[in-house]
Design a protein around this motif. Structure first.
Motif, mmCIF file in Angstrom:
data_model
loop_
_atom_site.group_PDB
_atom_site.id
_atom_site.type_symbol
_atom_site.label_atom_id
_atom_site.label_comp_id
_atom_site.label_asym_id
_atom_site.label_seq_id
_atom_site.Cartn_x
_atom_site.Cartn_y
_atom_site.Cartn_z
ATOM 1 N N ILE A 1 2.981 -0.501 15.822
ATOM 2 C CA ILE A 1 1.888 0.389 15.464
ATOM 3 C C ILE A 1 1.919 0.670 13.968
ATOM 4 O O ILE A 1 0.875 0.701 13.319
ATOM 5 N N GLU A 2 3.155 0.888 13.440
ATOM 6 C CA GLU A 2 3.265 1.152 12.001
ATOM 7 C C GLU A 2 2.778 -0.049 11.183
ATOM 8 O O GLU A 2 2.124 0.114 10.153
ATOM 9 N N GLN A 3 3.111 -1.239 11.656
ATOM 10 C CA GLN A 3 2.684 -2.440 10.947
ATOM 11 C C GLN A 3 1.154 -2.563 10.973
ATOM 12 O O GLN A 3 0.528 -2.901 9.962
ATOM 13 N N SER A 4 0.555 -2.278 12.098
ATOM 14 C CA SER A 4 -0.908 -2.304 12.200
ATOM 15 C C SER A 4 -1.524 -1.242 11.308
ATOM 16 O O SER A 4 -2.554 -1.483 10.664
ATOM 17 N N ALA A 5 -0.928 -0.071 11.255
ATOM 18 C CA ALA A 5 -1.443 1.008 10.405
ATOM 19 C C ALA A 5 -1.343 0.615 8.941
ATOM 20 O O ALA A 5 -2.260 0.876 8.156
ATOM 21 N N ASP A 6 -0.228 -0.036 8.563
ATOM 22 C CA ASP A 6 -0.084 -0.490 7.177
ATOM 23 C C ASP A 6 -1.129 -1.558 6.828
ATOM 24 O O ASP A 6 -1.710 -1.541 5.739
ATOM 25 N N GLN A 7 -1.372 -2.482 7.746
ATOM 26 C CA GLN A 7 -2.382 -3.515 7.516
ATOM 27 C C GLN A 7 -3.776 -2.889 7.401
ATOM 28 O O GLN A 7 -4.581 -3.291 6.552
ATOM 29 N N LEU A 8 -4.041 -1.897 8.244
ATOM 30 C CA LEU A 8 -5.333 -1.224 8.194
ATOM 31 C C LEU A 8 -5.510 -0.471 6.879
ATOM 32 O O LEU A 8 -6.580 -0.525 6.271
ATOM 33 N N ARG A 9 -4.443 0.207 6.426
ATOM 34 C CA ARG A 9 -4.498 0.907 5.135
ATOM 35 C C ARG A 9 -4.759 -0.085 3.997
ATOM 36 O O ARG A 9 -5.558 0.182 3.099
ATOM 37 N N THR A 10 -4.068 -1.203 4.040
ATOM 38 C CA THR A 10 -4.250 -2.218 3.002
ATOM 39 C C THR A 10 -5.679 -2.753 3.018
ATOM 40 O O THR A 10 -6.310 -2.901 1.961
ATOM 41 N N THR A 11 -6.193 -3.027 4.193
ATOM 42 C CA THR A 11 -7.560 -3.527 4.324
ATOM 43 C C THR A 11 -8.566 -2.492 3.829
ATOM 44 O O THR A 11 -9.515 -2.828 3.108
ATOM 45 N N VAL A 12 -8.377 -1.240 4.181
ATOM 46 C CA VAL A 12 -9.279 -0.173 3.745
ATOM 47 C C VAL A 12 -9.199 -0.013 2.230
ATOM 48 O O VAL A 12 -10.227 0.150 1.556
ATOM 49 N N LEU A 13 -7.997 -0.073 1.675
ATOM 50 C CA LEU A 13 -7.824 0.049 0.232
ATOM 51 C C LEU A 13 -8.495 -1.112 -0.497
ATOM 52 O O LEU A 13 -9.180 -0.916 -1.507
ATOM 53 N N GLN A 14 -8.329 -2.322 0.026
ATOM 54 C CA GLN A 14 -8.971 -3.480 -0.580
ATOM 55 C C GLN A 14 -10.493 -3.371 -0.492
ATOM 56 O O GLN A 14 -11.207 -3.691 -1.450
ATOM 57 N N SER A 15 -10.989 -2.895 0.639
ATOM 58 C CA SER A 15 -12.431 -2.705 0.799
ATOM 59 C C SER A 15 -12.940 -1.653 -0.174
ATOM 60 O O SER A 15 -14.037 -1.792 -0.723
ATOM 61 N N ALA A 16 -12.161 -0.616 -0.383
ATOM 62 C CA ALA A 16 -12.561 0.449 -1.302
ATOM 63 C C ALA A 16 -12.631 -0.079 -2.736
ATOM 64 O O ALA A 16 -13.397 0.437 -3.545
ATOM 65 N N LEU A 17 -11.860 -1.096 -3.062
ATOM 66 C CA LEU A 17 -11.901 -1.684 -4.396
ATOM 67 C C LEU A 17 -12.991 -2.761 -4.513
ATOM 68 O O LEU A 17 -13.598 -2.919 -5.570
ATOM 69 N N VAL A 18 -13.230 -3.508 -3.448
ATOM 70 C CA VAL A 18 -14.186 -4.604 -3.484
ATOM 71 C C VAL A 18 -15.627 -4.081 -3.549
ATOM 72 O O VAL A 18 -16.457 -4.637 -4.278
ATOM 73 N N ILE A 19 -15.936 -3.038 -2.823
ATOM 74 C CA ILE A 19 -17.307 -2.520 -2.783
ATOM 75 C C ILE A 19 -17.768 -2.060 -4.166
ATOM 76 O O ILE A 19 -18.836 -2.481 -4.619
ATOM 77 N N PRO A 20 -17.030 -1.213 -4.898
ATOM 78 C CA PRO A 20 -17.497 -0.844 -6.237
ATOM 79 C C PRO A 20 -17.578 -2.045 -7.192
ATOM 80 O O PRO A 20 -18.496 -2.125 -8.016
ATOM 81 N N ALA A 21 -16.633 -2.970 -7.068
ATOM 82 C CA ALA A 21 -16.676 -4.155 -7.921
ATOM 83 C C ALA A 21 -17.931 -4.982 -7.621
ATOM 84 O O ALA A 21 -18.597 -5.474 -8.541
ATOM 85 N N SER A 22 -18.268 -5.127 -6.356
ATOM 86 C CA SER A 22 -19.480 -5.863 -5.977
ATOM 87 C C SER A 22 -20.729 -5.165 -6.508
ATOM 88 O O SER A 22 -21.656 -5.820 -7.002
ATOM 89 N N LEU A 23 -20.778 -3.847 -6.410
ATOM 90 C CA LEU A 23 -21.911 -3.098 -6.935
ATOM 91 C C LEU A 23 -22.028 -3.250 -8.447
ATOM 92 O O LEU A 23 -23.132 -3.390 -8.982
ATOM 93 N N LEU A 24 -20.902 -3.232 -9.128
ATOM 94 C CA LEU A 24 -20.900 -3.397 -10.580
ATOM 95 C C LEU A 24 -21.426 -4.778 -10.973
ATOM 96 O O LEU A 24 -22.243 -4.906 -11.893
ATOM 97 N N ILE A 25 -20.998 -5.801 -10.265
ATOM 98 C CA ILE A 25 -21.473 -7.158 -10.543
ATOM 99 C C ILE A 25 -22.965 -7.273 -10.248
ATOM 100 O O ILE A 25 -23.715 -7.878 -11.019
ATOM 101 N N ALA A 26 -23.415 -6.672 -9.153
ATOM 102 C CA ALA A 26 -24.839 -6.701 -8.813
ATOM 103 C C ALA A 26 -25.664 -6.003 -9.896
ATOM 104 O O ALA A 26 -26.719 -6.502 -10.301
#
Length: 111
Positions: A1-26
């Motif tokens: 469960i901890e490993q899944s939670a860590d993967q989910l946190r990493t995915t959410v963090l990456q998504s939080a960085l990708v969305i503003p970068a995509s908006l900036l490029i657009a």
């Protein structure tokens, strides 16, 4: 469960960085496209008003430059047509003055 939670946190963090970068490029792409279009607007308005003296040109992406070249060709054609119209009106005016002068002289002689 901890490993899944860590993967989910990493995915959410990456998504939080990708969305503003995509908006900036657009936003960057929108700005790059809108600048040459905004340069064309006053030139098109000038053509609409009948001012064909200044050349139509714009710097930007190839498609917008092609639109500017088409507008330039249209400007040249309109300028030529305007000159032909002026020449035609001058010619007709001259041709009408001669018979009218003769009619006027004839009317004055009859009077």
């Amino acid at each position: 469960i901890e490993q899944s939670a860590d993967q989910l946190r990493t995915t959410v963090l990456q998504s939080a960085l990708v969305i503003p970068a995509s908006l900036l490029i657009a936003l960057l792409f929108v700005r790059l496209l809108m600048r040459p279009i905004n340069e064309l607007k006053p030139q098109i308005s000038r053509l609409q008003e009948g001012n064909f003296e200044k050349k139509v040109s714009v710097a930007g992406v190839q498609e917008i430059q092609e639109v500017a070249q088409i507008l330039e060709a249209m400007r040249v054609q309109l300028l030529e047509l305007e000159e032909q119209k002026s020449h035609f009106i001058r010619h007709i005016s001259h041709e009408l003055k001669t018979p009218l002068a003769a009619i006027r002289e004839g009317a004055e002689l009859l009077y």
